[in-house]
Design a protein around this motif. Structure first.
Motif, PDB file in Angstrom:
ATOM      1  N   LYS A 109      45.538  42.140  28.669  1.00 42.97           N
ATOM      2  CA  LYS A 109      45.368  43.384  29.425  1.00 42.97           C
ATOM      3  C   LYS A 109      44.234  44.219  28.833  1.00 42.97           C
ATOM      4  O   LYS A 109      43.446  44.826  29.575  1.00 42.97           O
ATOM      5  CB  LYS A 109      46.676  44.175  29.436  1.00 42.97           C
ATOM      6  CG  LYS A 109      47.777  43.529  30.260  1.00 42.97           C
ATOM      7  CD  LYS A 109      49.042  44.355  30.267  1.00 42.97           C
ATOM      8  CE  LYS A 109      49.731  44.331  28.916  1.00 42.97           C
ATOM      9  NZ  LYS A 109      51.025  45.049  28.929  1.00 42.97           N
ATOM     10  N   ARG A 110      44.137  44.242  27.514  1.00 39.91           N
ATOM     11  CA  ARG A 110      43.024  44.943  26.864  1.00 39.91           C
ATOM     12  C   ARG A 110      41.699  44.265  27.229  1.00 39.91           C
ATOM     13  O   ARG A 110      40.696  44.932  27.520  1.00 39.91           O
ATOM     14  CB  ARG A 110      43.215  44.934  25.348  1.00 39.91           C
ATOM     15  CG  ARG A 110      42.092  45.648  24.579  1.00 39.91           C
ATOM     16  CD  ARG A 110      42.279  45.545  23.082  1.00 39.91           C
ATOM     17  NE  ARG A 110      43.505  46.211  22.641  1.00 39.91           N
ATOM     18  CZ  ARG A 110      44.510  45.614  22.031  1.00 39.91           C
ATOM     19  NH1 ARG A 110      44.460  44.319  21.762  1.00 39.91           N
ATOM     20  NH2 ARG A 110      45.575  46.301  21.667  1.00 39.91           N
ATOM     21  N   LEU A 111      41.699  42.944  27.225  1.00 41.57           N
ATOM     22  CA  LEU A 111      40.489  42.190  27.556  1.00 41.57           C
ATOM     23  C   LEU A 111      39.999  42.532  28.963  1.00 41.57           C
ATOM     24  O   LEU A 111      38.810  42.829  29.167  1.00 41.57           O
ATOM     25  CB  LEU A 111      40.781  40.690  27.442  1.00 41.57           C
ATOM     26  CG  LEU A 111      39.669  39.727  27.811  1.00 41.57           C
ATOM     27  CD1 LEU A 111      38.470  39.891  26.894  1.00 41.57           C
ATOM     28  CD2 LEU A 111      40.175  38.287  27.752  1.00 41.57           C
ATOM     29  N   LEU A 112      40.903  42.517  29.941  1.00 38.86           N
ATOM     30  CA  LEU A 112      40.493  42.824  31.320  1.00 38.86           C
ATOM     31  C   LEU A 112      40.096  44.281  31.475  1.00 38.86           C
ATOM     32  O   LEU A 112      39.164  44.605  32.217  1.00 38.86           O
ATOM     33  CB  LEU A 112      41.613  42.469  32.283  1.00 38.86           C
ATOM     34  CG  LEU A 112      41.502  41.102  32.967  1.00 38.86           C
ATOM     35  CD1 LEU A 112      40.308  41.062  33.917  1.00 38.86           C
ATOM     36  CD2 LEU A 112      41.387  39.979  31.940  1.00 38.86           C
ATOM     37  N   ALA A 113      40.776  45.176  30.768  1.00 37.22           N
ATOM     38  CA  ALA A 113      40.422  46.593  30.862  1.00 37.22           C
ATOM     39  C   ALA A 113      39.019  46.843  30.337  1.00 37.22           C
ATOM     40  O   ALA A 113      38.315  47.727  30.825  1.00 37.22           O
ATOM     41  CB  ALA A 113      41.435  47.437  30.093  1.00 37.22           C
ATOM     42  N   ARG A 114      38.597  46.062  29.355  1.00 33.17           N
ATOM     43  CA  ARG A 114      37.287  46.285  28.736  1.00 33.17           C
ATOM     44  C   ARG A 114      36.155  45.571  29.463  1.00 33.17           C
ATOM     45  O   ARG A 114      35.022  46.081  29.472  1.00 33.17           O
ATOM     46  CB  ARG A 114      37.329  45.836  27.274  1.00 33.17           C
ATOM     47  CG  ARG A 114      38.150  46.763  26.388  1.00 33.17           C
ATOM     48  CD  ARG A 114      38.224  46.275  24.953  1.00 33.17           C
ATOM     49  NE  ARG A 114      38.922  47.254  24.099  1.00 33.17           N
ATOM     50  CZ  ARG A 114      39.202  47.060  22.823  1.00 33.17           C
ATOM     51  NH1 ARG A 114      38.847  45.918  22.217  1.00 33.17           N
ATOM     52  NH2 ARG A 114      39.829  47.997  22.129  1.00 33.17           N
ATOM     53  N   ILE A 115      36.426  44.408  30.091  1.00 30.19           N
ATOM     54  CA  ILE A 115      35.292  43.680  30.667  1.00 30.19           C
ATOM     55  C   ILE A 115      35.453  43.334  32.142  1.00 30.19           C
ATOM     56  O   ILE A 115      34.478  42.939  32.793  1.00 30.19           O
ATOM     57  CB  ILE A 115      34.968  42.396  29.870  1.00 30.19           C
ATOM     58  CG1 ILE A 115      36.035  41.331  30.079  1.00 30.19           C
ATOM     59  CG2 ILE A 115      34.789  42.709  28.406  1.00 30.19           C
ATOM     60  CD1 ILE A 115      35.650  40.013  29.410  1.00 30.19           C
ATOM     61  N   GLY A 116      36.634  43.461  32.711  1.00 23.49           N
ATOM     62  CA  GLY A 116      36.818  43.107  34.117  1.00 23.49           C
ATOM     63  C   GLY A 116      35.955  43.958  35.037  1.00 23.49           C
ATOM     64  O   GLY A 116      35.987  45.184  34.979  1.00 23.49           O
ATOM     65  N   GLY A 117      35.174  43.311  35.887  1.00 25.59           N
ATOM     66  CA  GLY A 117      34.341  44.036  36.834  1.00 25.59           C
ATOM     67  C   GLY A 117      33.107  44.690  36.255  1.00 25.59           C
ATOM     68  O   GLY A 117      32.463  45.499  36.928  1.00 25.59           O
ATOM     69  N   THR A 118      32.732  44.342  35.037  1.00 25.79           N
ATOM     70  CA  THR A 118      31.572  44.933  34.374  1.00 25.79           C
ATOM     71  C   THR A 118      30.369  43.982  34.436  1.00 25.79           C
ATOM     72  O   THR A 118      30.497  42.820  34.823  1.00 25.79           O
ATOM     73  CB  THR A 118      31.886  45.209  32.895  1.00 25.79           C
ATOM     74  OG1 THR A 118      32.057  43.945  32.224  1.00 25.79           O
ATOM     75  CG2 THR A 118      33.140  46.054  32.745  1.00 25.79           C
ATOM     76  N   PRO A 119      29.186  44.438  34.005  1.00 19.67           N
ATOM     77  CA  PRO A 119      28.050  43.520  33.901  1.00 19.67           C
ATOM     78  C   PRO A 119      28.330  42.325  32.983  1.00 19.67           C
ATOM     79  O   PRO A 119      27.818  41.230  33.227  1.00 19.67           O
ATOM     80  CB  PRO A 119      26.940  44.417  33.350  1.00 19.67           C
ATOM     81  CG  PRO A 119      27.259  45.769  33.902  1.00 19.67           C
ATOM     82  CD  PRO A 119      28.759  45.854  33.833  1.00 19.67           C
ATOM     83  N   LEU A 120      29.154  42.507  31.956  1.00 19.75           N
ATOM     84  CA  LEU A 120      29.508  41.379  31.097  1.00 19.75           C
ATOM     85  C   LEU A 120      30.324  40.349  31.867  1.00 19.75           C
ATOM     86  O   LEU A 120      30.131  39.139  31.700  1.00 19.75           O
ATOM     87  CB  LEU A 120      30.272  41.867  29.872  1.00 19.75           C
ATOM     88  CG  LEU A 120      30.814  40.780  28.931  1.00 19.75           C
ATOM     89  CD1 LEU A 120      29.708  39.853  28.448  1.00 19.75           C
ATOM     90  CD2 LEU A 120      31.545  41.418  27.755  1.00 19.75           C
ATOM     91  N   HIS A 121      31.225  40.799  32.703  1.00 16.61           N
ATOM     92  CA  HIS A 121      31.997  39.895  33.550  1.00 16.61           C
ATOM     93  C   HIS A 121      31.046  39.067  34.412  1.00 16.61           C
ATOM     94  O   HIS A 121      31.162  37.828  34.501  1.00 16.61           O
ATOM     95  CB  HIS A 121      32.945  40.722  34.418  1.00 16.61           C
ATOM     96  CG  HIS A 121      33.942  39.921  35.191  1.00 16.61           C
ATOM     97  ND1 HIS A 121      34.855  40.503  36.032  1.00 16.61           N
ATOM     98  CD2 HIS A 121      34.173  38.581  35.274  1.00 16.61           C
ATOM     99  CE1 HIS A 121      35.618  39.576  36.588  1.00 16.61           C
ATOM    100  NE2 HIS A 121      35.209  38.401  36.141  1.00 16.61           N
ATOM    101  N   ASP A 122      30.086  39.710  35.045  1.00 12.78           N
ATOM    102  CA  ASP A 122      29.091  38.987  35.844  1.00 12.78           C
ATOM    103  C   ASP A 122      28.293  38.012  34.984  1.00 12.78           C
ATOM    104  O   ASP A 122      27.988  36.889  35.405  1.00 12.78           O
ATOM    105  CB  ASP A 122      28.131  39.972  36.506  1.00 12.78           C
ATOM    106  CG  ASP A 122      28.796  40.795  37.604  1.00 12.78           C
ATOM    107  OD1 ASP A 122      29.788  40.316  38.195  1.00 12.78           O
ATOM    108  OD2 ASP A 122      28.326  41.922  37.865  1.00 12.78           O
ATOM    109  N   ALA A 123      27.945  38.437  33.773  1.00  8.57           N
ATOM    110  CA  ALA A 123      27.147  37.585  32.890  1.00  8.57           C
ATOM    111  C   ALA A 123      27.905  36.331  32.478  1.00  8.57           C
ATOM    112  O   ALA A 123      27.314  35.256  32.311  1.00  8.57           O
ATOM    113  CB  ALA A 123      26.723  38.375  31.651  1.00  8.57           C
TER     114      ALA A 123
END
Length: 285
Positions: A103-117
């Motif tokens: 849950k922490r992982l998704l809160a920090r990177i879900g839907g972000t430019p890092l997720h796209d990367a």
């Protein structure tokens, strides 16, 4: 955001992988990334002890011969947009998502430019690995909470959105060791279009390269298939046990591999063909 990764390989680890003592899993990751000189990025976003997690994997990867490892610390959601973070992932041939809390992982990177990367990296051919929480997060859906109950009671486990690398599947980890069969069964029974994948500790499911998958390490991968389920779960009160008929269970021990290539020595058996199509996109070379 609708992602569909097609070209790289995935290494989905059940957690507590043995490091230099047993090179099956981390050694295979280095191999899939391209060998000792391949650039490797270790993402610590699931943990609040990022330096300790990085130190652990830095030592392990270097002991196995990897020479170009860098940490990718994402301590807050804003960090997932930093140029240095995105550059590290863009330049990596192997990306390893360490454990912690999904849950922490998704809160920090879900839907972000890092997720796209991350999706772009797999599409260009990188190997993406996740262990423990990092493994659960690789699915389109992931387990968010649940207890190792002795029966698959309604409401015994919860599910949320994952990073979207494994379509039509939900992944659980530390599977046999933490007795998680019932929480996975509970989720798949409510969502029979999903294949449930339970991965033991020190065990990994390798997807690709090419039209193949394998189980490596010391344990097994358990598949919960509810595609022919008959159940009264939608009318069952929370906390009680639903009727579940027609659920199939497959156990794939370490050392097993299958391929859908026309000349495959070990073709995919009929009970696993639907799962195999979920794991391998048709565009994957």
């Amino acid at each position: 955001m609708n992602h569909r990764s097609t070209h790289g390989s995935l290494l989905i680890v059940g957690g507590t992988e043995k490091n230099a003592e047993n090179a099956d899993i981390l050694g295979r990751f280095i191999e899939l990334a391209g060998g000792a000189e391949a650039p490797i990025a270790v993402i610590t976003a699931a943990s609040n002890i990022a330096d300790q997690v990085w130190g652990h994997y830095e030592q392990a990867f270097r002991a196995l011969g990897a020479r170009r490892c860098v940490p990718v610390h994402v301590l807050a959601r804003a960090d997932a947009s930093l140029p240095a973070v995105l550059e590290a992932v863009a330049g990596a041939a192997g990306i390893f998502i360490a454990g912690g809390d999904q849950k922490r992982l998704l809160a920090r990177i879900g839907g972000t430019p890092l997720h796209d990367a991350l999706h772009a990296a797999v599409q260009r051919g990188a190997c993406l690995a996740g262990t423990s929480a990092g493994a659960s997060a690789l699915g389109v859906h992931m387990v968010t909470h649940g207890q190792p109950d002795f029966n698959p009671a309604v409401g015994a486990a919860g599910m949320g959105a994952g990073l979207g690398f494994v379509p039509h599947c939900i992944i659980d980890q530390h599977f046999s060791q933490r007795h998680r069969i019932n929480r996975l069964l509970s989720l798949v029974a409510r969502n029979p279009q999903l294949s449930g994948i339970g991965i033991d500790e020190d065990t990994a499911l390798v997807v690709g390269p090419g039209a193949r998958f394998a189980v490596i390490g010391a344990g097994a991968v358990t598949i919960v298939d509810a595609s022919e389920l008959q159940s009264d779960i939608v009318d069952t009160a929370p906390g009680t046990i639903p009727l579940l008929l027609g659920v199939r269970l497959h156990v794939i021990p370490a050392g097993t591999s299958f391929s859908s290539a026309p000349d495959a020595a070990r073709p995919v058996p009929a009970p696993l063909r639907t799962l195999f199509q979920h794991l391998l996109d048709t565009d994957r070379p």
